[in-house]
Design an enzyme around this catalytic site. Sequence first.
Site, PDB file in Angstrom:
ATOM      1  N   ARG A 105      32.103  56.278  40.721  1.00 44.83           N
ATOM      2  CA  ARG A 105      30.827  55.577  40.514  1.00 44.83           C
ATOM      3  C   ARG A 105      29.836  55.877  41.634  1.00 44.83           C
ATOM      4  O   ARG A 105      28.640  56.010  41.376  1.00 44.83           O
ATOM      5  CB  ARG A 105      31.055  54.074  40.421  1.00 44.83           C
ATOM      6  CG  ARG A 105      31.723  53.679  39.116  1.00 44.83           C
ATOM      7  CD  ARG A 105      31.509  52.207  38.855  1.00 44.83           C
ATOM      8  NE  ARG A 105      32.375  51.748  37.788  1.00 44.83           N
ATOM      9  CZ  ARG A 105      32.586  50.464  37.518  1.00 44.83           C
ATOM     10  NH1 ARG A 105      31.997  49.546  38.240  1.00 44.83           N
ATOM     11  NH2 ARG A 105      33.382  50.118  36.523  1.00 44.83           N
ATOM     12  N   SER A 148      33.952  46.117  45.371  1.00 42.21           N
ATOM     13  CA  SER A 148      34.292  44.697  45.440  1.00 42.21           C
ATOM     14  C   SER A 148      35.063  44.501  46.726  1.00 42.21           C
ATOM     15  O   SER A 148      35.946  45.302  47.044  1.00 42.21           O
ATOM     16  CB  SER A 148      35.210  44.310  44.292  1.00 42.21           C
ATOM     17  OG  SER A 148      34.446  43.917  43.206  1.00 42.21           O
ATOM     18  N   GLU A 160      27.634  48.063  39.897  1.00 39.49           N
ATOM     19  CA  GLU A 160      28.629  47.747  40.920  1.00 39.49           C
ATOM     20  C   GLU A 160      29.412  48.992  41.343  1.00 39.49           C
ATOM     21  O   GLU A 160      29.850  49.771  40.512  1.00 39.49           O
ATOM     22  CB  GLU A 160      29.604  46.711  40.352  1.00 39.49           C
ATOM     23  CG  GLU A 160      30.687  46.318  41.323  1.00 39.49           C
ATOM     24  CD  GLU A 160      31.905  45.703  40.631  1.00 39.49           C
ATOM     25  OE1 GLU A 160      31.753  44.989  39.635  1.00 39.49           O
ATOM     26  OE2 GLU A 160      33.020  45.984  41.109  1.00 39.49           O
TER      27      GLU A 160
HETATM   28  P1  ATP Z   1      33.944  46.267  36.473  1.00 35.02           P
HETATM   29  O1  ATP Z   1      33.589  44.814  36.487  1.00 35.02           O
HETATM   30  O2  ATP Z   1      32.768  47.182  36.558  1.00 35.02           O
HETATM   31  O3  ATP Z   1      34.897  46.633  35.380  1.00 35.02           O
HETATM   32  P2  ATP Z   1      35.896  45.601  38.427  1.00 35.02           P
HETATM   33  O4  ATP Z   1      35.312  44.311  38.881  1.00 35.02           O
HETATM   34  O5  ATP Z   1      37.064  45.581  37.521  1.00 35.02           O
HETATM   35  O6  ATP Z   1      34.748  46.538  37.841  1.00 35.02           O
HETATM   36  P3  ATP Z   1      37.240  46.137  40.855  1.00 35.02           P
HETATM   37  O7  ATP Z   1      38.543  45.793  40.273  1.00 35.02           O
HETATM   38  O8  ATP Z   1      36.627  45.186  41.772  1.00 35.02           O
HETATM   39  O9  ATP Z   1      36.226  46.460  39.693  1.00 35.02           O
HETATM   40  O10 ATP Z   1      37.357  47.603  41.494  1.00 35.02           O
HETATM   41  C1  ATP Z   1      36.654  48.027  42.644  1.00 35.02           C
HETATM   42  C2  ATP Z   1      35.741  49.189  42.327  1.00 35.02           C
HETATM   43  O11 ATP Z   1      36.440  50.182  41.599  1.00 35.02           O
HETATM   44  C3  ATP Z   1      34.567  48.844  41.435  1.00 35.02           C
HETATM   45  O12 ATP Z   1      33.507  48.334  42.166  1.00 35.02           O
HETATM   46  C4  ATP Z   1      34.230  50.179  40.833  1.00 35.02           C
HETATM   47  O13 ATP Z   1      33.481  50.974  41.733  1.00 35.02           O
HETATM   48  C5  ATP Z   1      35.571  50.823  40.678  1.00 35.02           C
HETATM   49  N1  ATP Z   1      36.082  50.653  39.307  1.00 35.02           N
HETATM   50  C6  ATP Z   1      36.677  49.569  38.793  1.00 35.02           C
HETATM   51  N2  ATP Z   1      37.073  49.773  37.537  1.00 35.02           N
HETATM   52  C7  ATP Z   1      36.733  51.044  37.238  1.00 35.02           C
HETATM   53  C8  ATP Z   1      36.897  51.857  36.086  1.00 35.02           C
HETATM   54  N3  ATP Z   1      37.536  51.420  35.005  1.00 35.02           N
HETATM   55  N4  ATP Z   1      36.440  53.134  36.125  1.00 35.02           N
HETATM   56  C9  ATP Z   1      35.811  53.605  37.235  1.00 35.02           C
HETATM   57  N5  ATP Z   1      35.642  52.883  38.354  1.00 35.02           N
HETATM   58  C10 ATP Z   1      36.081  51.620  38.364  1.00 35.02           C
END
Ligand code: ATP
Length: 573
Positions: free
Chosen positions: A547, A496, A493
């Site tokens: 990412r 979002s 991913e």
């Molecule tokens: P994951 O399920 O992989 O922990 P998330 O669903 O918490 O991600 P979102 O909150 O939707 O992620 O954040 C949007 C985007 O930010 C993600 O698609 C990802 O690219 C990035 N992202 C989220 N959490 C992290 C993290 N801890 N480190 C690096 N990138 C992140």
Amino acid sequence: MEESSAPTSKKGAKKAEAKAKKEALKAQRAAERAAAQVADIDLEDDPAKDNYGRATSPTFTPDTPVVELSSLDDSYDGKTVVVRAWLQNSRIQSAKMGFVELRKGGNWTIQGVVMATISGTGAETQLPAEGTPLVSRRMVKWTTAINPESFVAVEATVKRPLEPVKSCRISGLELHITKCFVLAPAPAVLGMTMAVANQPVVNFSDETPSAGDADKAKEPEAAAESGTPAASMLTHLDNIAMHKRAPVQQAIADIRVEVKKLFRSYLEERRFKEFEPPCLIGAASEGGANVFKLAYFGQEAYLAQSPQFYKQFEIAGGRERVFGIGPVFRAENSNTPRHMTEFTGLDLEMEITHSYTEVLHTLEGVLLHILRTVQERCADEIETVRAVYPSEKILLPEPGKEVRLTFAEAQKLLREEGPAEFRDVRDDEDMSTPQEKALGAVVREKYKTDFYVIDKFPETARPFYAKLDDSGATVGDGVRVTNAFDFFIRGQEILSGGQRINDPEELEARIRAKGVDPESAGIKEYLTVFRQVGVPPHGGGGIGLDRVVAWLLALPSVHLAAGYPRTPKRLLP
Ligand code: ATP
């Protein structure tokens, strides 16, 4: 889903570790010997003494142009130039001749030749013909004994070598050095040599070694496959300057800059305006527990875990189409190659005219533009990374052939064409990381793309602000689906997004349905904004910059894509 970052290349590391140790020791002895020799040289009675040495503001022949290695080309053949660079290697060929390798601008390297023009020594000294630069044997010895990674400035005549210099990026030219000054010396022994720094990182664990293991962790480990000395991320970060100097890291950093630039320029051309959300906030923005708390003048403050509410305030505030690039903080104890506690978010939010698919298509457009253009603009950098971290070229869909699956379609594909262990995945439960990766492999095989969208997530897998699909469609045991999607690169991913609820009553009902108190701090103020004005239909998405860079390049960890990775166990450097 949590997963631990298992050290890579563990097998075989022990065997090669002994070799690595031996090599490190040999290098250390050689460096010490060379340093001692240089200290012995008395420069005073050397006729060439003004042409070399340690200097803070060296003197060069007036009007000699200072040239960057990256801009040296055949038009400089025969010209005299000044070059400022890192000396990365040297060797003495004979008393009269030595070679150095200079590096600058990432991985631009060139061979320098230093050849004595003064013959004989002592009473026998013979100066060269009038007008020939003075280069003594002592200067040859001194220059070739400069510690690697010292910053030097040389004056030299550019010449074509007899044979192409294969070891250097600039193979068709070399520098005949006539002056050489060390502006900033490196120590005789480096914490991590360039050879090691430019090898793949072999272990991403942040575990601080126990006292007995501390020294071991700092020594070069070994890439089991090749036996070439390589080091752990711990060693890389403890030697941050060398880590950054390595051409592979320089290339990754340059690609990252380009990705940001492309995100900004694409959106600006489509009427998006930049905004800056705050990082310091007064309440845990989305009601989650994964926020960092800090003391704030007798109260508590938090570090923003997403700019979500602020993007929506911009829409409520009539900004129409906005984007932001900035830090996002997550207090999650996720020690995985995909997570950091601080990362950079590329966020956007926009008004919707007819359908949330306008948002989906805009996000798809910006990401495909980035992924396509970066491959053209950063072709050299991508090759530099691939030489260290081999990967298959990312497969992207032809325009008009983008792959967009609903969540239910994706789960069906996984059940029917994925590994046996996923035969029973449900349409109303979020995907685990192994499921996502397995689906990535199926999609690549079936649709020939590493980039795809999964849309219509079940509401159980989305936050309270996600807008439900108007048709009332359900999956599994009657779970409603949302106008929300995730984007993936190579089964991981990266984004979002979706449509947000803009009606205050609907929003309050969803907040309650998710078990959140609409009167709680932060939520109350968020909801109030929707009651204060009429907020147009809108949607957006959040992309993790780290990412995108990491998975575009198929790096083994997102930590390599960040300048200073922050993890639960690492806050320094
Ligand atoms: P994951 O399920 O992989 O922990 P998330 O669903 O918490 O991600 P979102 O909150 O939707 O992620 O954040 C949007 C985007 O930010 C993600 O698609 C990802 O690219 C990035 N992202 C989220 N959490 C992290 C993290 N801890 N480190 C690096 N990138 C992140």
